[in-house]
Design a protein around this motif. Structure first.
Motif: not given
Ligand code: MRU
Length: 339
Positions: A119-137
């Motif tokens: 649960v903790a790792a998948l939540r962290r992954y979702t948030i990190e991915l969002s941050n990556y996509e925001i920065d990529a844009c």
């Protein structure tokens, strides 16, 4: 360094749910869904309540997190999450971001030893991915500006590649937004039959931002390119092969052919997460075929005789030879592509 641009977050996590803007209701109504059941995420993805390749990646990670929240100590958590991932992998075959994330979630789940850790790792992954996509844009916007140049631009685009398709300022629309911050921009948005992402979503986003824009039907693209003096075409991507062949919303290939005819630069804008490094060329890209009723009518109104034969591929593949440059978060690439 460019001033940061504000943007709408179409999907985010709360403590125990996934909050997302229901894009099927736009532009008439802004309806936010609070999803707690992973099966409702599948419904939201299949019905395009959330859509666009980068946003689908984040949705897939959020889905895996929701699935993990439902587990009990009696469950074999690895196989339960793996089965849930099999279901989402079948939901939208073309957008590669979703498939990258499914693979990422499998690695995460196989590397942890308890439900709580999953649960903790998948939540962290979702948030990190969002941050990556925001920065990529943001980076795509900067690279697009550097490659295209500031000034006055008349731009044709298709589908929706903005905040509603990503979790940041957008891919092609992120470049539009960045260009608009540095000069006069006029955008012509193809309506994007059959589901009207251009008409409903792109026009909604651009008008909200006060960016000068006009809506055209898809069939007008050829004459508008000539009569309106289009300077460039910007499109997104759902999957890019190593040689640059690019799958994007149905109609993109036609725009690329027209742009070549008129000598207009045709750009693809996409994050690295939309590149499929396992695919040498676009030949192997699986094209999602959607329900024929999407073509036969819209919003409950018939647009064709009931039951008539139709085709409804959601995407087409533009050969690399028709693409002037692929603008990514790591820079603008030109042919020969070796992504
Ligand atoms: O079927 P959709 O609405 O998910 O298709 C989206 C597109 O084709 C976009 O152009 C593409 O994902 C790029 S989005 C940044």
């Amino acid at each position: 360094m460019m001033a940061s641009q504000s943007f709408l977050r179409c999907i985010e996590l709360t403590a125990s749910s996934v909050r997302l803007l229901d894009q099927t209701q736009l532009p008439s109504r802004e309806v936010w869904l609070e999803i707690t059941d992973w099966r409702d995420m599948i419904e939201a993805i299949c019905f395009l309540r959330i859509r666009g390749a980068p946003a689908l990646g984040v949705a897939a990670a959020a889905y895996a997190w929701l699935a993990s929240l439902r587990l009990t100590p009696e469950d074999d958590f690895k196989s339960a999450i793996s089965s849930a991932l099999d279901i989402i992998a079948a939901s939208r075959p073309t957008a590669v971001n979703l498939h990258h994330v499914v693979a990422g979630c499998r690695i995460i789940v196989n590397s942890v030893s308890s439900i709580e850790k999953a649960v903790a790792a998948l939540r962290r992954y979702t948030i990190e991915l969002s941050n990556y996509e925001i920065d990529a844009c943001r980076r795509m916007g900067e690279h697009g500006l550097a490659h295209i140049g500031a000034g006055s631009h008349r731009i044709l685009t298709i589908c929706n590649t903005g905040s509603l398709a990503t979790v940041g300022i957008g891919t092609a629309l992120g470049v539009v937004r960045t260009l608009a911050a540095h000069g006069a921009v006029k955008v012509f948005a193809c309506e994007t039959r059959p589901l009207l992402q251009g008409a409903r979503l792109t026009m909604w986003e651009l008008m909200r931002d006060g960016i000068n824009c006009a809506l055209i039907t898809d069939g007008m693209a050829a004459s508008v390119m000539r009569s309106e003096g289009i300077d460039l075409v910007l499109a997104g991507a759902d999957r890019i092969a190593c040689n640059g062949d690019t799958a994007n919303k149905i109609g993109t290939l036609g725009l690329a052919i027209l742009a070549r005819h008129y000598g207009i630069p045709f750009y693809i804008v996409a994050p690295r997460s939309s590149i499929d490094t396992a695919l040498a060329t676009g030949e192997g890209i699986v094209i999602e075929q959607r329900d024929g009723d999407e073509v036969r009518g819209f919003g409950g109104c018939a647009g064709a005789p009931c039951g008539c034969e139709v085709r409804n591929p959601a995407f087409d593949v533009t050969p690399a030879a028709l693409i002037s440059a692929i603008i990514t978060d790591e820079g603008a690439f030109v042919a020969p592509y070796n992504l």
